[in-house]
Enzyme design. Sequence first.
Site, short mmCIF file in Angstrom:
data_model
loop_
_atom_site.label_atom_id
_atom_site.label_comp_id
_atom_site.label_asym_id
_atom_site.label_seq_id
_atom_site.Cartn_x
_atom_site.Cartn_y
_atom_site.Cartn_z
N LYS A 107 0.87 -1.19 0.00
CA LYS A 107 0.00 0.00 0.00
C LYS A 107 0.89 1.23 0.00
O LYS A 107 2.04 1.17 0.45
CB LYS A 107 -0.90 0.03 1.24
N ASP A 147 -6.99 4.35 -4.35
CA ASP A 147 -7.62 4.15 -3.03
C ASP A 147 -8.30 5.49 -2.71
O ASP A 147 -8.65 6.24 -3.63
CB ASP A 147 -6.57 3.74 -1.98
P1 NAD Z 1 -13.24 7.79 -2.14
O1 NAD Z 1 -12.22 8.79 -1.83
O2 NAD Z 1 -13.74 7.64 -3.55
O3 NAD Z 1 -14.54 7.98 -1.20
C1 NAD Z 1 -14.48 8.04 0.18
C2 NAD Z 1 -15.82 8.55 0.66
O4 NAD Z 1 -15.83 8.55 2.10
C3 NAD Z 1 -16.13 9.97 0.25
O5 NAD Z 1 -17.53 10.09 -0.02
C4 NAD Z 1 -15.76 10.80 1.48
O6 NAD Z 1 -16.43 12.04 1.55
C5 NAD Z 1 -16.23 9.84 2.54
N1 NAD Z 1 -15.65 10.07 3.87
C6 NAD Z 1 -14.40 10.40 4.20
N2 NAD Z 1 -14.28 10.54 5.53
C7 NAD Z 1 -15.51 10.28 6.04
C8 NAD Z 1 -16.05 10.25 7.34
N3 NAD Z 1 -15.28 10.51 8.39
N4 NAD Z 1 -17.35 9.94 7.47
C9 NAD Z 1 -18.12 9.66 6.40
N5 NAD Z 1 -17.67 9.67 5.16
C10 NAD Z 1 -16.39 9.99 4.97
O7 NAD Z 1 -12.64 6.40 -1.60
P2 NAD Z 1 -13.04 4.93 -2.03
O8 NAD Z 1 -12.12 4.50 -3.10
O9 NAD Z 1 -14.51 4.84 -2.22
O10 NAD Z 1 -12.60 4.11 -0.72
C11 NAD Z 1 -13.46 3.97 0.40
C12 NAD Z 1 -12.97 2.81 1.25
O11 NAD Z 1 -12.96 1.61 0.46
C13 NAD Z 1 -11.56 2.94 1.81
O12 NAD Z 1 -11.49 2.31 3.06
C14 NAD Z 1 -10.72 2.15 0.82
O13 NAD Z 1 -9.49 1.69 1.37
C15 NAD Z 1 -11.66 1.01 0.52
N6 NAD Z 1 -11.39 0.32 -0.72
C16 NAD Z 1 -11.36 0.99 -1.90
C17 NAD Z 1 -11.11 0.30 -3.07
C18 NAD Z 1 -11.16 0.99 -4.40
O14 NAD Z 1 -11.16 0.28 -5.41
N7 NAD Z 1 -11.24 2.29 -4.48
C19 NAD Z 1 -10.86 -1.08 -3.03
C20 NAD Z 1 -10.91 -1.74 -1.81
C21 NAD Z 1 -11.17 -1.03 -0.67
#
Ligand code: NAD
Length: 420
Positions: A107, A147
């Site tokens: 990561k 991410d």
């Molecule tokens: P992103 O940046 O696209 O979206 C994150 C969302 O969470 C946004 O809407 C943001 O406003 C919101 N957010 C941030 N802090 C917050 C809080 N304190 N309370 C409520 N909402 C909050 O990110 P993403 O890619 O959707 O990733 C989200 C999660 O999924 C992370 O934990 C990431 O590690 C995990 N993840 C992502 C992927 C991927 O393909 N992008 C794959 C596996 C896991």
Amino acid sequence: MSKEVYNPYQELLSTIDQAGKKLGLNSNDYKMLKWPERELKVSIPIEMDDGSLEVFDGYRVQHSDSRGPYKGGVRYHPAVDIDEVRALAGWMTLKCSLVDIPFGGAKGGIKCDPLKLSKNELKKITRRYITMIEPIIGCDVDIPAPDVNTNAQIMSWMYDTYSMIKGHNIPGIVTGKPQIIEGCKARQGATGRGVMITVENLFNKLAKELKGVSVAIQGFGNVGMVAAELLAEKGCKIVAVSDVSGGLYDKNGLNISKIKEYLGPERKLLSEFNKGGVTHIGNSDLLCLDVDILIPAALENQITAEIAKKIKADYIVEAANGPTTIEADKILASKNIKILPDILANAGGVIVSYFEWVQNKESVRWEDEEINKRLRRLLTEAFNEVWKTYEKEHVSFRMAAYMVSLNRIVETKKIRGIFP
Ligand code: NAD
């Protein structure tokens, strides 16, 4: 658990230990997983748009490559630190093993607030970061991906920077690229699709209908938004969604397409959404709603012990990495709330990243339909393995997932032996 003592990497190690004990392993069999194999810390100097100089902390942690090249996303967020990146890297090792794809875990992260940076500053940070970690990444070595707060545009700059350094195009250096530069269209929605497939797999096992099932989703980004759309298509009632600015609630079900349309590509904040019938709620209110399924899809350490006591959902499906603390896990188990763990529920992203990487290496293109079919197959196989262990060993879904995954890593390590 208070924020000060929360350490995601220690939480991961403790869960690995529990799984090792349940499997009856000798601790020497998995001791190596307690230390990431390689860590690089970089200081990224950037000339800002106003002419000032800022230096940003960046990290790349390579946790384990015993089952294949290191693989894992890059996060841009003010809370990024070494323990968070270590934990995220370790979860990647376990996730790739659980869904049985030939990758290890890594990561990356940059401590910055992308909301306060211009596009030009973001581009410079990205290019400099890739240049500084270039000695330890590579198409067969370590492959970054998106991410939190990183997207297809940022992946394009990473691909371009690495290719410029090497003197020729190497599309397989990152996944999550736009389709026009050998990305895979299905990758962007793959994690959210995987969440939907995991929910479907659970409800199939329980012989329950998804129609009318109420769902609350914390985090409306890349993962949460797609999960909301696809679950709504399956007949679920999405009663609440939230982002960093707060949440929206409608007991009759939100119109997800309307909200998406309002947010637009520039991703406005939900707090500014003002349409009739919708109530604004706080993020912790959302977590405690009386719903069938709660999906945390934002960040780690959201479901703490304090929140867990108030949770009313029947099922939690972890779309985010590490949203539930160990203390919260215990409380939820005592309330018989079942959790589908992150390393299973959000594995759709890395599975389709694997497909993108294979296509890049072989210079071939697969249809979306083919990709989604393969995604469903791998996720369902992993789900069935977890279910089998859950029933046989009378453990939680999380423990079952860790046991399946850890066992595979240990077997791989044993057969390869330790060099020298
Ligand atoms: P992103 O940046 O696209 O979206 C994150 C969302 O969470 C946004 O809407 C943001 O406003 C919101 N957010 C941030 N802090 C917050 C809080 N304190 N309370 C409520 N909402 C909050 O990110 P993403 O890619 O959707 O990733 C989200 C999660 O999924 C992370 O934990 C990431 O590690 C995990 N993840 C992502 C992927 C991927 O393909 N992008 C794959 C596996 C896991």
